[in-house]
Structure formats: C-alpha cells, structure tokens
Scaffold this active site. Structure first.
Site, PDB file in Angstrom:
ATOM      1  N   MET A 160      21.853  29.477 -64.475  1.00 32.79           N
ATOM      2  CA  MET A 160      23.158  29.535 -63.824  1.00 32.79           C
ATOM      3  C   MET A 160      24.015  28.141 -64.201  1.00 32.79           C
ATOM      4  SD  MET A 160      23.131  27.462 -60.996  1.00 32.79           S
ATOM      5  CE  MET A 160      24.167  28.054 -59.541  1.00 32.79           C
ATOM      6  N   TYR A 161      23.439  27.241 -64.686  1.00 30.04           N
ATOM      7  CA  TYR A 161      24.035  25.736 -64.998  1.00 30.04           C
ATOM      8  C   TYR A 161      25.304  26.098 -65.868  1.00 30.04           C
ATOM      9  CZ  TYR A 161      20.304  23.433 -62.227  1.00 30.04           C
ATOM     10  OH  TYR A 161      19.823  22.994 -61.195  1.00 30.04           O
ATOM     11  N   SER A 162      26.309  25.899 -65.765  1.00 29.45           N
ATOM     12  CA  SER A 162      27.798  26.395 -66.522  1.00 29.45           C
ATOM     13  C   SER A 162      27.327  27.716 -67.222  1.00 29.45           C
ATOM     14  CB  SER A 162      27.554  25.345 -67.629  1.00 29.45           C
ATOM     15  OG  SER A 162      28.180  24.177 -67.154  1.00 29.45           O
TER      16      SER A 162
END
Length: 326
Positions: free
Chosen positions: A59-61
């Site tokens: 889910m990071y960026s």
C-alpha cells in the site's frame, strides 16, 4: 554492520532495516514521498553501510514503493544477499475483495508484490494489520500455502493486540501451519505501550521485534515543536499528529535534545540507540529521506547508554491510549 537472527529463525538480518514508505513518488496520502530518482541513492547508501534488510508494503504509494525497491535491488545487489520484506492488508482499490486478509486477497497480493518487486520470492511476508472480517484460520492457512509455494520464506505480523497475535500463533500450531517469526510494533521513546504485553510475549516466544517509527515519525529528530511543523511530512502527516500530541511527548523530546547536546551526538542517533538497547529488539525500521538520516541510524549502534541515562530519558513517559493498530 552487525547481523542478528530474526527471532528463533535461521534468517540473519542487519541491525538496521531500511523502511521504504518514503519512496515511490508523492500521492494525495503521501505528498512527501520521494520519486524513484530521489529514492535510489538512499537504497545504495544502505547497501554500502552493510544493511541487507529492506521493508516495504503493497500500500505504500499504492505499489510504487515496491517497484522502486525492486528496481534498485535488481540493479544494485544480488538477490540472495538481501532480505526483502513486504506487507499485505490495506485496500489497494475500491473493489470489494482488494483488501483485508482473505485467501483471495492474500493470493492475489503476493503475486502482485512479487511482480512489482521483480523477484520470485520475498523473505518475509507480513500481515499489516488484523482483519476483523476474516477468520484467522483462513488467513493462516493462506499464508502457510504462500510459504509452501515458495513465494515467501517466512511470515510476520504488524501492530495488533497481543491476544490477537497469540490467537494467530495458536491457530498455526493447532493445524501444523507456518508460525509468525516476527512482529512489527509501534515502539519508541514516546510510545511504549507495547512493553505491557506484546514485547514480553515476543521475548518469551523468541519472536523477532522490528519496531516501526523508532523516531516517532521524525518528532524525536525535532521536525515538530509544540507550536509548529518544520518539514512537509510533519505538516501533512495527520496520522502522525494523532499519535504524538501529549505535553509529556514534547517534554521527552526536550530532554532527549538536552542529553544529545551533552553527549555531542544527534537526537536521532540517541533516540535510535535507546530503541536498540531495549530487550529483544532485532532491527528498528528506519526511514531515510534526507542526507544524514542513514548515517545517524548507523551511528546509533555504537552509542552505549548508562542505566542513569536510560532512566533520565524514560521517567517523563506518560501512558498513551493504544495507537497504531488501525
């Protein structure tokens, strides 16, 4: 760089882990995230320091962090010489099955993560949070099958209540499935609630402890005062503002800064040294977005705190509500 076993597994990781939430390019949620071009020098510097442990999440960026890390490690390192960890849970779209810890989402997500990371396997596949809607039996069996398929070497977990972590481990034991070898708790000088149950459980069970936000999202470095924010992240990180806002938090930051000046070291190195000195800590997860961040983290390994110094840093602590589990 020193290397240490991850819990009681045979996997050895560097005492500092480079976290890559900062990499992948700015989004509405992460306006402070660095572009790929800006990110690569930090990954290269980490490798030069002997850091072999890299942590990211799908889910990071929205996947871009995994892509940046995968591209960099493909170009800069041999796959078998690095330890790659990623996570699954948070929604990746508005689709009803594109989030959580169902078998469907786990199986879909591991394949997507491997594609973005440009690798056949991850060393550590972690559940990012607890899924209240999916039976733990479904989640643990799916993770076991991911390991047996050769797509992950080990599995780990991140912030949750201790009873939930115990339930997951018991479920794995009951069915002969793969157990978690690590826990990523929210832990630093300003937030020590995990000392009540989670950390003692991990110590008893020889589970590796990988603290996230060891510098309290930069607050322990001085990026925020009682009245102002000094960096773009401090100004826009609404989640961070919810985590640290007590008067005692800022009093601890003041005391940390005073001690750092006396010892002629940075506050960041001192705060990291405190985390590294705590029982059972395997590798704090360090974010690096500016020159000097990695140097300060690596320097912390050489700092030795006396009992009196630890007490001086710890005595101002006030209990917090449970934070970071969602």
């Amino acid at each position: 760089m020193e290397y240490i076993r991850l819990g009681k597994s045979g996997l050895k990781v560097s005492r500092i882990c480079l976290g890559t939430m900062t990499y992948g390019g700015p989004t509405e949620r992460w306006p402070w995230a660095l572009s790929e071009e800006e990110s690569r020098p930090f990954i290269q510097k980490a490798l030069e320091f002997g850091i072999n442990f890299f942590d990211t999440a799908d889910m990071y960026s929205y996947g871009a962090s995994e892509e940046v890390l995968g591209n960099a490690l493909r170009d800069m390192a041999k796959r078998d010489e690095v330890v790659i960890a990623t996570k699954v849970f948070h929604p990746m779209s508005q689709l009803p099955n594109d989030g959580g810890l169902s078998r469907k989402h786990i199986m879909q997500s591991i394949d997507n993560s491997l594609r973005r990371l440009k690798t056949d396997y991850v060393d550590l596949y972690q559940i990012h949070r607890w899924d209240y809607e999916t039976p733990i039996e479904e989640t643990m069996e799916a993770l076991h099958d991911v390991v047996k398929a050769g797509k992950a070497r080990y599995i780990g977990a991140s912030s949750m209540h201790c009873w939930q972590f115990v339930k997951a481990q018991y479920t794995a034991d009951l069915h002969g499935w793969t157990r978690f070898v690590s826990m990523q708790p929210h832990y630093n000088l300003l937030y020590r609630e995990e000392e009540r149950e989670m950390i003692p459980f991990c110590l008893d069970q020889q589970i590796g402890i990988l603290p996230w936000s060891p510098l309290a999202r930069g607050l322990l470095c001085g990026n925020r005062t009682r009245t102002s924010e000094e960096t773009l992240r401090a100004k826009t990180d609404e989640f961070g503002k919810k985590l640290y806002h007590l008067e005692s938090d800022f009093a601890i930051v003041d005391r940390l800064s005073e001690m750092a000046k006396r010892k002629d070291i940075s506050a960041a190195s001192l705060a990291m040294a405190w985390v590294l000195s705590r029982p059972g800590i395997t590798a704090p997860i360090v974010g690096a977005s500016k020159p000097g961040h990695l140097e300060e983290a690596v320097a912390a390994r050489q700092i030795r705190l006396t009992e009196a110094e630890r007490s001086e840093l710890e005595t101002l602590y006030q209990p917090h509500s449970v934070l970071g589990h969602v």
